[in-house]
Enzyme design. Structure first.
Site, PDB file in Angstrom:
ATOM      1  CB  SER A  99      -0.927   0.001   1.252  1.00 49.23           C
ATOM      2  OG  SER A  99      -0.141  -0.342   2.420  1.00 49.23           O
ATOM      3  CG  ASP A 139       2.497  -6.523   1.342  1.00 51.58           C
ATOM      4  OD1 ASP A 139       2.066  -7.783   1.623  1.00 51.58           O
ATOM      5  OD2 ASP A 139       1.491  -5.496   1.325  1.00 51.58           O
ATOM      6  CE  LYS A 157      -0.230  -8.156   3.868  1.00 51.87           C
ATOM      7  NZ  LYS A 157      -0.593  -7.923   2.416  1.00 51.87           N
ATOM      8  CD  GLU A 192      -2.340  -8.760  -2.900  1.00 48.48           C
ATOM      9  OE1 GLU A 192      -2.793  -8.798  -3.904  1.00 48.48           O
ATOM     10  OE2 GLU A 192      -2.073  -7.536  -2.427  1.00 48.48           O
ATOM     11  CD  GLU A 230      -7.356  -5.388   1.334  1.00 52.72           C
ATOM     12  OE1 GLU A 230      -6.237  -6.159   1.287  1.00 52.72           O
ATOM     13  OE2 GLU A 230      -7.519  -4.281   0.831  1.00 52.72           O
TER      14      GLU A 230
HETATM   15  O1  KIV Z   1      -0.554  -3.542   1.648  1.00 54.63           O
HETATM   16  C1  KIV Z   1      -1.054  -3.248   2.763  1.00 54.63           C
HETATM   17  O2  KIV Z   1      -1.079  -2.426   3.524  1.00 54.63           O
HETATM   18  C2  KIV Z   1      -1.745  -4.452   3.022  1.00 54.63           C
HETATM   19  C3  KIV Z   1      -2.852  -4.123   4.209  1.00 54.63           C
HETATM   20  C4  KIV Z   1      -3.865  -3.339   3.752  1.00 54.63           C
HETATM   21  C5  KIV Z   1      -3.482  -5.580   4.811  1.00 54.63           C
HETATM   22  O3  KIV Z   1      -1.794  -5.392   2.491  1.00 54.63           O
END
Ligand code: KIV
Length: 262
Positions: free
Chosen positions: A43, A81, A111, A113, A180
């Site tokens: 994000s 991420d 993390k 997706e 989410e």
């Molecule tokens: O990228 C991010 O901040 C996220 C959150 C919204 C869970 O994946």
């Protein structure tokens, strides 16, 4: 610092607190507040870089921001991420990029997706010793497929699919799952269906924990707030006021005064 077993053990004991950070000072404050997990989310593409979506974010961006976050929060579990196209094309890409992120940034986990379709990547990344958090429900990296940011899990079929994806990720070895923008009743079932913690964002109160984008919950954006965000302050307008005051003081000669001079 919590490690993955301590995070897993929090399920059914107490709710897990996760917030985002992209730089030193936010990370420093989050560590002071003793949040359980800091997420360096992609994000940052929107919040930090001012883009429309997360798609253009690179592995190098994630490493750069995670390094700053780790300096601000050396004793907090940090998840980074894996950005778009750092893992989708092949297991080799996933392993190489997860390894690079962990090695160069100091992140404690990554993390990823996706559901059943990325299980080989998840297994391979865990196989090289990198803890993985899954991320299902709304997947912002798939925004072009959805044509927006819809609520997920609204039909029985969608709910079933989400439960299958959560179970597949659990079986592959993830230590937790981000869920989410999933209808609250479906999120409750998904949370019950797996033994790993499910951390919700816009997915109701029954998840094992909650995550928000820190800039959203601090109220930095006056123009748009998603329904699932609760604003705990109004820092955007407050900061604007302070900046205008500084500007006026410089123009009128009120700043600097004797107090700020040598
Ligand atoms: O990228 C991010 O901040 C996220 C959150 C919204 C869970 O994946």
């Amino acid at each position: 610092m919590l490690h993955i077993n301590a995070i897993k053990a929090l399920k059914n004991k107490r709710k897990i607190v996760m917030l985002t950070a992209y730089e030193y000072i936010t990370a420093f404050l989050l560590e002071k507040a003793k949040v359980d997990i800091i997420l360096v989310g992609d994000s940052l593409g929107m919040v930090f870089q001012g883009r429309k979506e997360t798609i253009p974010v690179t592995v190098e961006d994630m490493i750069y921001h995670t390094k700053a976050v780790k300096r601000g929060a050396p004793d907090t579990f940090v998840i980074t991420d894996m950005p778009f196209m750092s893992y989708q094309a092949s297991v080799a890409d996933a392993v190489r990029n997860a390894g690079k992120i962990i090695k160069q940034s100091g992140a404690n986990a990554v993390k990823i997706e996706g559901g059943k379709e990325i299980i080989p990547q998840v297994k391979a990344v865990i196989g090289i010793g990198v803890p993985v958090m899954g991320h299902i429900g709304l997947q912002p990296q798939s925004v072009k497929k959805y044509g927006g940011y819809p609520v997920m899990g609204k039909t029985e079929d969608e709910e079933k699919e989400l439960i299958e994806n959560a179970r597949a990720l659990e079986k592959a070895g993830v230590f937790a799952i981000t869920l989410e923008k999933v209808k609250a009743s479906a999120a409750a079932k998904i949370t019950k269906a797996v033994s790993v913690p499910v951390i919700g964002i816009g997915s109701g109160a029954k998840c094992d924990g909650q995550v928000l984008v820190t800039h959203d919950m601090l109220g930095f954006f006056p123009d748009f707030t998603p329904k699932f965000v609760k604003k705990y302050d109004n820092l955007g307008p407050r900061a604007l006021k302070a900046i205008v005051k500084f500007s006026d003081d410089v123009k009128s000669g009120k700043f600097p005064s004797k107090k700020q001079s040598y």
